[in-house]
Design a protein around this motif. Sequence first.
Motif, PDB file in Angstrom:
ATOM      1  N   GLN A 110       0.827  -1.201   0.000  1.00 36.46           N
ATOM      2  CA  GLN A 110       0.000   0.000   0.000  1.00 36.46           C
ATOM      3  C   GLN A 110       0.866   1.258   0.000  1.00 36.46           C
ATOM      4  N   ASP A 111       1.957   1.253   0.777  1.00 41.96           N
ATOM      5  CA  ASP A 111       2.835   2.419   0.841  1.00 41.96           C
ATOM      6  C   ASP A 111       3.591   2.623  -0.471  1.00 41.96           C
ATOM      7  N   LEU A 112       3.975   1.552  -1.143  1.00 38.01           N
ATOM      8  CA  LEU A 112       4.646   1.688  -2.436  1.00 38.01           C
ATOM      9  C   LEU A 112       3.710   2.310  -3.460  1.00 38.01           C
ATOM     10  N   VAL A 113       2.447   1.917  -3.398  1.00 34.69           N
ATOM     11  CA  VAL A 113       1.460   2.494  -4.318  1.00 34.69           C
ATOM     12  C   VAL A 113       1.251   3.975  -4.017  1.00 34.69           C
ATOM     13  N   GLU A 114       1.115   4.316  -2.739  1.00 36.19           N
ATOM     14  CA  GLU A 114       0.785   5.682  -2.357  1.00 36.19           C
ATOM     15  C   GLU A 114       2.002   6.603  -2.377  1.00 36.19           C
ATOM     16  N   LYS A 115       3.146   6.103  -1.938  1.00 37.87           N
ATOM     17  CA  LYS A 115       4.317   6.969  -1.785  1.00 37.87           C
ATOM     18  C   LYS A 115       5.265   6.921  -2.977  1.00 37.87           C
ATOM     19  N   LYS A 116       5.237   5.816  -3.720  1.00 39.19           N
ATOM     20  CA  LYS A 116       6.142   5.672  -4.857  1.00 39.19           C
ATOM     21  C   LYS A 116       5.412   5.625  -6.198  1.00 39.19           C
ATOM     22  N   SER A 117       4.107   5.858  -6.158  1.00 42.10           N
ATOM     23  CA  SER A 117       3.284   5.917  -7.381  1.00 42.10           C
ATOM     24  C   SER A 117       3.396   4.659  -8.233  1.00 42.10           C
ATOM     25  N   MET A 118       3.496   3.510  -7.589  1.00 43.73           N
ATOM     26  CA  MET A 118       3.542   2.248  -8.302  1.00 43.73           C
ATOM     27  C   MET A 118       2.140   1.699  -8.477  1.00 43.73           C
ATOM     28  N   THR A 119       1.990   0.818  -9.450  1.00 41.48           N
ATOM     29  CA  THR A 119       0.761   0.039  -9.530  1.00 41.48           C
ATOM     30  C   THR A 119       0.868  -1.088  -8.513  1.00 41.48           C
ATOM     31  N   HIS A 162      17.601  -3.623  -3.095  1.00 37.05           N
ATOM     32  CA  HIS A 162      18.655  -4.629  -3.252  1.00 37.05           C
ATOM     33  C   HIS A 162      20.048  -4.026  -3.138  1.00 37.05           C
ATOM     34  N   GLU A 163      20.165  -2.735  -3.434  1.00 39.85           N
ATOM     35  CA  GLU A 163      21.466  -2.082  -3.372  1.00 39.85           C
ATOM     36  C   GLU A 163      21.750  -1.491  -1.998  1.00 39.85           C
ATOM     37  N   GLY A 164      20.812  -1.641  -1.066  1.00 38.91           N
ATOM     38  CA  GLY A 164      21.025  -1.123   0.284  1.00 38.91           C
ATOM     39  C   GLY A 164      20.555   0.297   0.484  1.00 38.91           C
ATOM     40  N   ASN A 165      19.866   0.855  -0.500  1.00 42.71           N
ATOM     41  CA  ASN A 165      19.323   2.205  -0.359  1.00 42.71           C
ATOM     42  C   ASN A 165      17.960   2.161   0.324  1.00 42.71           C
ATOM     43  N   VAL A 166      17.635   3.198   1.076  1.00 46.35           N
ATOM     44  CA  VAL A 166      16.344   3.265   1.761  1.00 46.35           C
ATOM     45  C   VAL A 166      15.239   3.423   0.723  1.00 46.35           C
ATOM     46  N   LEU A 167      14.326   2.484   0.713  1.00 47.68           N
ATOM     47  CA  LEU A 167      13.180   2.537  -0.193  1.00 47.68           C
ATOM     48  C   LEU A 167      11.976   3.146   0.507  1.00 47.68           C
ATOM     49  N   LEU A 168      11.698   2.697   1.724  1.00 51.71           N
ATOM     50  CA  LEU A 168      10.593   3.221   2.526  1.00 51.71           C
ATOM     51  C   LEU A 168      11.073   3.438   3.946  1.00 51.71           C
ATOM     52  N   ASP A 169      10.752   4.581   4.490  1.00 57.61           N
ATOM     53  CA  ASP A 169      11.089   4.892   5.875  1.00 57.61           C
ATOM     54  C   ASP A 169       9.796   5.212   6.604  1.00 57.61           C
ATOM     55  N   ASN A 170       9.461   4.398   7.600  1.00 62.13           N
ATOM     56  CA  ASN A 170       8.166   4.552   8.265  1.00 62.13           C
ATOM     57  C   ASN A 170       8.226   5.492   9.456  1.00 62.13           C
ATOM     58  N   SER A 171       9.317   6.228   9.563  1.00 59.88           N
ATOM     59  CA  SER A 171       9.403   7.167  10.676  1.00 59.88           C
ATOM     60  C   SER A 171       8.451   8.341  10.494  1.00 59.88           C
ATOM     61  N   ASP A 172       7.937   8.504   9.276  1.00 57.79           N
ATOM     62  CA  ASP A 172       7.002   9.588   9.012  1.00 57.79           C
ATOM     63  C   ASP A 172       5.551   9.124   9.087  1.00 57.79           C
ATOM     64  N   GLN A 173       5.297   8.090   9.923  1.00 60.16           N
ATOM     65  CA  GLN A 173       3.945   7.573  10.046  1.00 60.16           C
ATOM     66  C   GLN A 173       3.000   8.639  10.588  1.00 60.16           C
ATOM     67  N   GLU A 174       1.709   8.406  10.373  1.00 56.61           N
ATOM     68  CA  GLU A 174       0.704   9.370  10.814  1.00 56.61           C
ATOM     69  C   GLU A 174       0.588   9.376  12.336  1.00 56.61           C
ATOM     70  N   ILE A 175       0.724  10.554  12.933  1.00 55.58           N
ATOM     71  CA  ILE A 175       0.580  10.738  14.372  1.00 55.58           C
ATOM     72  C   ILE A 175      -0.279  11.977  14.595  1.00 55.58           C
ATOM     73  N   HIS A 176      -1.279  11.893  15.435  1.00 53.99           N
ATOM     74  CA  HIS A 176      -2.059  13.065  15.791  1.00 53.99           C
ATOM     75  C   HIS A 176      -2.727  12.851  17.150  1.00 53.99           C
ATOM     76  N   ARG A 177      -3.032  13.949  17.787  1.00 52.81           N
ATOM     77  CA  ARG A 177      -3.689  13.865  19.097  1.00 52.81           C
ATOM     78  C   ARG A 177      -5.194  13.764  18.911  1.00 52.81           C
ATOM     79  N   VAL A 178      -5.776  12.796  19.603  1.00 48.67           N
ATOM     80  CA  VAL A 178      -7.213  12.581  19.558  1.00 48.67           C
ATOM     81  C   VAL A 178      -7.862  13.092  20.843  1.00 48.67           C
TER      82      VAL A 178
END
Length: 905
Positions: free
Chosen positions: A348-357, A639-655
């Motif tokens: 899901q993140d690859l589709v949304e963040k990397k514009s993949m099918t 495969h080359e060791g580069n960061v593809l997805l970093d989840n440190s930017d996950q959604e956080i908010h006060r409810v």
Amino acid sequence: MSESQHRRRSSDGSGRRTGSAERRSSSGRSSSQRTNRTSSRNTSNKKRRKRRKKRTVNGRIGKVLLVVAVVIGFAVAGAVLGTVFGILQSTDMLNTSDVMPDSYTSVIYDADGEAVDKLHGSENREYVKLSAITKNMQNAVVAIEDARFYEHNGIDIRGIMRAVVENIKTMSFSQGASTLTQQVIKNDVLGDNEKSITRKIKEQYLAVSLENALEKQLGSKEEAKKYILELYLNTMALHHGLHGVESAAQYYFGKHASELTLAESACLAGITKNPSKYAPDVNEEESRNRQLTVLKKMLELGYITQEEHDAAVEEDIFGHLVCKEKQEEEGNAKHNWFVEAAVQQIKQDLVEKKSMTEAQASNLIYSGGLQIHTTMDSSMQETAEAAMKNDNLFPAGDGSLDVTYLISVLDTENPDESSNQSHYEKKTTATSQAEVDAFVESVKAELLDDTHTLVLDKLTVSKSLQAAMVIMDQSNGEVKALVGGRGEKPGDSVFNRATQALRQQGSTMKPLAAYAPAIDTGLLMPGSIIVDEPVTYGSWSPKNWDGKYIGPTTVRQGIWHSMNVLAVKTFNMVGADTAYQYLLDFGFTTIDERDKAATTALGGLTQGVSVLEETAAYATIANGGTYYEPMFYTVVYDHEGNVLLDNSDQEIHRVLKETTAFLLTDMMRDVITKGTGTQAAISGMNVAGKTGTTNDNIDLTFYGYTPYYTAGIWMGYDTQKEIKNAGNAHLRIWKSVMSEIHYDQGLKNKEFEKPDGLTTRSYCTATGLTPTELCNSDYYGYGTHSDYVTTDFKGDNGGTCNMHKSYVVCSESGKIASPNCPADSTMQVVLAVDSSGNIKGKPTTIPEGKLDIKVNETCDLSHTGGTTTEPEQPAAPSDSDGSDSNGGVQIPDDELWGGGDFGIQ
């Protein structure tokens, strides 16, 4: 003059002399002879001239033909060379990076960085360096595939000549003389199995180009050969979608390529010629013969000694075949529930963040050689899975069995390995093992025959009563464990009840949809009073689970006793729009506008919600009101060791405010200590949570948390029906899992963190107002209580309680005492009575020893035989201060809740 010469001259002279005499003696005869000789010479000359002329013509023709032949030869050669040059010109230039495989196995790591799983598509390839492949494996491949590998420059001339002769004999193109270098080109550049002269020329050209390029790049022919061998060993096809010796070693022998024996190496090297024929688990006899051929070739070429050869021949590798991937357990799916949920989130993140099918994302995940670092705690996952497999923790089911039979069938008449296997999934419901066995046999009878043979099959039988569980670290949103079904996981990509099932959650929605918004917006506090009473909204009359109504009740009791009426009243007080927005903020994605209804407060949703999303909502409360989107991975490298997805930017908010979260937690602790969730209590550990049960026991839920972890559990049938004899099985499972986790990690008990901004306030239990001295004397026990409030709380400020009054009643009738009531038949009681004459706090069922008092009626008993005395104030209640402000019966102003709109109108 020599003697011989002299003899020739003498003879010649004598002859000439003799001839003269003869000519003189017979001149007529000489004339005739001369005529004959002349004629003969003329004829001879003519023949010679004809022969010379003929030779001249023939020579000219031969020269012409030679010239023509040469021209034709040059033309043919030119055409061939032109064709070859045309082929070469149409062949793209080759970079050394082009020969790297484009399909790699991705590796899954747990939260501790341990590799726990692998993902691959149709090609299961795990790339390893040449140094990680045993020397015997290297030599076996060279010996059987390309004996002159270390000598040629990419193409084997001797091999080509042999192939040409063989192809001429057979009038086919079956022999190709492909070197290892050419096979690398075929596998990783050209990418198909075409057999043609054009294809072979391309292979040979690219093979020579590759070796030259690698030699320049790596500095020597030796290093170039090593690299090409490494590429080949990581791309060779070894059946079952296995590509490369590492994945094959793990599948067939349960070990790494660096651990292979000589016998095992020879077996793997022999597979690649015809994988569907020589794979050891397909045809042992053919595989064995091929293995012996490889060993013999290694011996001939000097790679092994006779002693090593003989020992390898004697080694029994077929009796110890594993034939499953290393992480795969017998009868189980390859991937656990958590891994598949993580894959879905990454996709899901690859589709949304990397514009993949979705197809591109899936291909990258399964074939891109990714390094996926998940949040899974392997120990916690194992604990949760073990509980879900423990039938002793579950109630008895209805006797039905869910049967799933996976079967792979080989079409022996189809030589194409890419299409000669078919895979089937058959399902049924059975009531006995005999029915299960009969079902399996019927499937085999349907699919198998003389030309369709069994490759692999897997039978999964599970109890139909299901469950799902999610465990999160509320401090950061990391999902630590997840189980999407009871028992053994029946396969890969199966229905995950923890993430995909949308079910009604029952009373666990009360704190989220009703009480959290009410407290957070300052409408209510734990000690606030709501009247528990029968109510009707249109055609709907919500009822409490126990069928009782107990009158004025605190919010705190409404939660720990799971009272439906209080939750509905609170929801309506908050307002549907506000409640709906809070639910969205809690992270629910499957609710919609139709859920803006009071039934939502009781868990009656249009579609339902998942266990994962509701666990995240409760984790929000446990985390002081801050929402973290559930996180299954932290980082993904390519495969080359580069960061593809970093989840440190996950959604956080006060409810929620921190104070709101703490107040909810404090109230839900009572659910565990004295309410509906006592069987979820963990010895020596603070626990808060809320139980949920839907109508007819169709769904059982519990969401709870400690100061460390939040966990949610659901139990029910996939096809909705009543759970019989359920009891509190879901609570016992929750307790079992969470107790073991906290014990294993050595977690010490600690208090839930209390924020600033809280104080306590005393309440009249009947009215919720500031109590007077009379409040503690309430006849039915509705005295006073203290509870937390926020320091900025403005509600419940209707002043001092003015409902509690003192009444004199007849102890026989329970009505207001009349002048006829004897003194010994009267009693003074303190009651909280509203403006309509309703006694607040009067229970529906009068407790033993108590009267059913009716303050709107006067006693009409005759009381014969007794002495009557007139009470001081026979029908009038006393004020809280003992004075009569109205000179008669005082009916207090019914503005109990400050604004008059506290209850449901």
